[in-house]
Design a protein around this motif. Structure first.
Motif, PDB file in Angstrom:
ATOM      1  N   ARG A  31     -15.315 -11.025  31.268  1.00 51.85           N
ATOM      2  CA  ARG A  31     -15.712 -11.075  32.674  1.00 51.85           C
ATOM      3  C   ARG A  31     -15.148  -9.914  33.492  1.00 51.85           C
ATOM      4  O   ARG A  31     -15.835  -9.353  34.357  1.00 51.85           O
ATOM      5  N   SER A  32     -13.908  -9.512  33.216  1.00 51.89           N
ATOM      6  CA  SER A  32     -13.228  -8.574  34.108  1.00 51.89           C
ATOM      7  C   SER A  32     -13.122  -7.147  33.565  1.00 51.89           C
ATOM      8  O   SER A  32     -12.961  -6.211  34.352  1.00 51.89           O
ATOM      9  N   ALA A  33     -13.211  -6.967  32.257  1.00 51.68           N
ATOM     10  CA  ALA A  33     -13.056  -5.621  31.690  1.00 51.68           C
ATOM     11  C   ALA A  33     -14.405  -4.908  31.683  1.00 51.68           C
ATOM     12  O   ALA A  33     -15.217  -5.105  30.779  1.00 51.68           O
ATOM     13  N   LYS A  34     -14.636  -4.078  32.664  1.00 58.91           N
ATOM     14  CA  LYS A  34     -15.906  -3.365  32.766  1.00 58.91           C
ATOM     15  C   LYS A  34     -15.910  -2.075  31.959  1.00 58.91           C
ATOM     16  O   LYS A  34     -16.972  -1.567  31.578  1.00 58.91           O
ATOM     17  N   SER A  35     -14.754  -1.533  31.713  1.00 55.95           N
ATOM     18  CA  SER A  35     -14.632  -0.325  30.907  1.00 55.95           C
ATOM     19  C   SER A  35     -13.222  -0.293  30.331  1.00 55.95           C
ATOM     20  O   SER A  35     -12.344  -1.043  30.746  1.00 55.95           O
ATOM     21  N   GLY A  36     -13.019   0.576  29.361  1.00 56.19           N
ATOM     22  CA  GLY A  36     -11.689   0.669  28.789  1.00 56.19           C
ATOM     23  C   GLY A  36     -11.607   1.736  27.713  1.00 56.19           C
ATOM     24  O   GLY A  36     -12.627   2.211  27.200  1.00 56.19           O
ATOM     25  N   LYS A  37     -10.381   2.090  27.367  1.00 56.69           N
ATOM     26  CA  LYS A  37     -10.154   3.033  26.281  1.00 56.69           C
ATOM     27  C   LYS A  37      -8.817   2.720  25.641  1.00 56.69           C
ATOM     28  O   LYS A  37      -7.910   2.159  26.266  1.00 56.69           O
ATOM     29  N   ALA A  38      -8.708   3.066  24.373  1.00 58.12           N
ATOM     30  CA  ALA A  38      -7.489   2.765  23.621  1.00 58.12           C
ATOM     31  C   ALA A  38      -7.451   3.622  22.362  1.00 58.12           C
ATOM     32  O   ALA A  38      -8.454   4.249  21.973  1.00 58.12           O
ATOM     33  N   GLU A  39      -6.296   3.645  21.730  1.00 59.41           N
ATOM     34  CA  GLU A  39      -6.167   4.199  20.392  1.00 59.41           C
ATOM     35  C   GLU A  39      -6.204   3.031  19.411  1.00 59.41           C
ATOM     36  O   GLU A  39      -5.869   1.902  19.781  1.00 59.41           O
ATOM     37  N   PHE A  40      -6.625   3.294  18.174  1.00 60.25           N
ATOM     38  CA  PHE A  40      -6.677   2.197  17.209  1.00 60.25           C
ATOM     39  C   PHE A  40      -6.261   2.657  15.823  1.00 60.25           C
ATOM     40  O   PHE A  40      -6.360   3.836  15.466  1.00 60.25           O
ATOM     41  N   THR A  41      -5.791   1.670  15.053  1.00 64.71           N
ATOM     42  CA  THR A  41      -5.524   1.846  13.628  1.00 64.71           C
ATOM     43  C   THR A  41      -6.305   0.782  12.887  1.00 64.71           C
ATOM     44  O   THR A  41      -6.254  -0.394  13.248  1.00 64.71           O
ATOM     45  N   GLN A  42      -7.048   1.185  11.880  1.00 61.11           N
ATOM     46  CA  GLN A  42      -7.874   0.258  11.115  1.00 61.11           C
ATOM     47  C   GLN A  42      -7.434   0.262   9.655  1.00 61.11           C
ATOM     48  O   GLN A  42      -7.342   1.313   9.027  1.00 61.11           O
ATOM     49  N   VAL A  43      -7.171  -0.925   9.132  1.00 63.90           N
ATOM     50  CA  VAL A  43      -6.812  -1.082   7.721  1.00 63.90           C
ATOM     51  C   VAL A  43      -7.896  -1.923   7.057  1.00 63.90           C
ATOM     52  O   VAL A  43      -8.106  -3.083   7.423  1.00 63.90           O
ATOM     53  N   VAL A  44      -8.601  -1.332   6.097  1.00 64.06           N
ATOM     54  CA  VAL A  44      -9.671  -2.021   5.381  1.00 64.06           C
ATOM     55  C   VAL A  44      -9.166  -2.401   4.000  1.00 64.06           C
ATOM     56  O   VAL A  44      -8.698  -1.548   3.238  1.00 64.06           O
ATOM     57  N   THR A  45      -9.254  -3.684   3.689  1.00 64.65           N
ATOM     58  CA  THR A  45      -8.837  -4.190   2.385  1.00 64.65           C
ATOM     59  C   THR A  45     -10.070  -4.718   1.659  1.00 64.65           C
ATOM     60  O   THR A  45     -10.792  -5.553   2.199  1.00 64.65           O
ATOM     61  N   SER A  46     -10.300  -4.226   0.444  1.00 62.53           N
ATOM     62  CA  SER A  46     -11.490  -4.649  -0.295  1.00 62.53           C
ATOM     63  C   SER A  46     -11.152  -4.844  -1.766  1.00 62.53           C
ATOM     64  O   SER A  46     -10.327  -4.113  -2.326  1.00 62.53           O
ATOM     65  N   PRO A  47     -11.788  -5.835  -2.395  1.00 61.31           N
ATOM     66  CA  PRO A  47     -11.561  -6.070  -3.818  1.00 61.31           C
ATOM     67  C   PRO A  47     -12.297  -5.042  -4.663  1.00 61.31           C
ATOM     68  O   PRO A  47     -13.467  -4.746  -4.418  1.00 61.31           O
ATOM     69  N   GLY A  48     -11.607  -4.475  -5.659  1.00 59.44           N
ATOM     70  CA  GLY A  48     -12.241  -3.515  -6.548  1.00 59.44           C
ATOM     71  C   GLY A  48     -12.871  -4.204  -7.743  1.00 59.44           C
ATOM     72  O   GLY A  48     -12.593  -5.369  -8.038  1.00 59.44           O
TER      73      GLY A  48
END
Length: 209
Positions: free
Chosen positions: A30-47
């Motif tokens: 409702r209140s966040a009309k815009s925004g920015k951030a830094e992110f870290t993504q960790v993807v875990t997948s079965p081989g």
């Protein structure tokens, strides 16, 4: 009688604690009309060999309601995902390839709809079943499960610290898990419209889906 009252009181407190995630999501949408951030993504997948594989990426994230966002992956490989309101663009720098899709067709039941597209909780409930989860790691959590099972997304857990989006924990139908943590989140900040404009490089391979 006393036990009954105590049980009711404890149940009410437990519900209030669990409802925190839903309330945080509602406040954010409702209140966040815009925004920015830094992110870290960790993807875990079965081989295929039974071994679990992980890949860590970092980058920046920006959004502006309605329906505009930009994920810019910087490390280990450069990739950009841009939604300009009509088209979802994906640019893989290493492959020199750009993929374009109709934004309306692909965003309905995705994590992006949860954080950057839907105008209110009612709109979200049309595409997702929402369930409050217990607080953990200093965050309030809510789980969103797509009502339409045709896509690859199983569910996404959204974590909040106060009214700030702090984490996404995404599980897909292939057993892959993607954990995204946000830092330096700035809400309702001025973001230039050009941020969400994308023009494919002249020499890139363009794939329309």
């Amino acid at each position: 009688m006393k036990k009954t009252i105590v049980s009711i009181a404890l149940s009410a407190l437990a519900y209030m604690a669990h409802a925190g995630g839903i309330e945080s999501l509602e406040n954010f949408v409702r209140s966040a009309k815009s925004g920015k951030a830094e992110f870290t993504q960790v993807v875990t997948s079965p081989g295929k060999d039974g071994q679990v594989r992980t890949k860590t990426s970092t980058g920046t994230f920006e959004f502006s309601r309605p329906n505009r966002f930009r994920f810019a992956y910087n490390k280990p490989f450069q990739q950009t995902i841009v939604a300009d309101g009509k088209t979802l663009w994906m640019h893989d720098v290493e492959l020199n390839q750009v993929t374009s899709r109709s934004q309306e067709k692909v965003l309905g039941s995705t994590p992006a709809a949860l954080i950057a597209a839907s105008p209110d909780l009612g709109a979200l409930r049309k595409d997702f079943d929402l369930q409050a989860l217990p607080d953990s790691n200093g965050m309030q959590w809510v789980q969103a499960t797509p009502k339409v099972k045709e896509g690859q997304l199983n569910n996404v857990k959204i974590g909040f610290k106060g009214n700030d989006l702090a984490a996404l924990d995404i599980t897909d139908g292939f057993g892959q898990r993607s954990q995204i943590t946000f830092s330096k989140m700035e809400l309702n900040t001025d973001i230039p419209a050009a941020t969400f404009a994308f023009k494919p490089p002249v020499n890139a391979d363009l794939v329309k889906q």
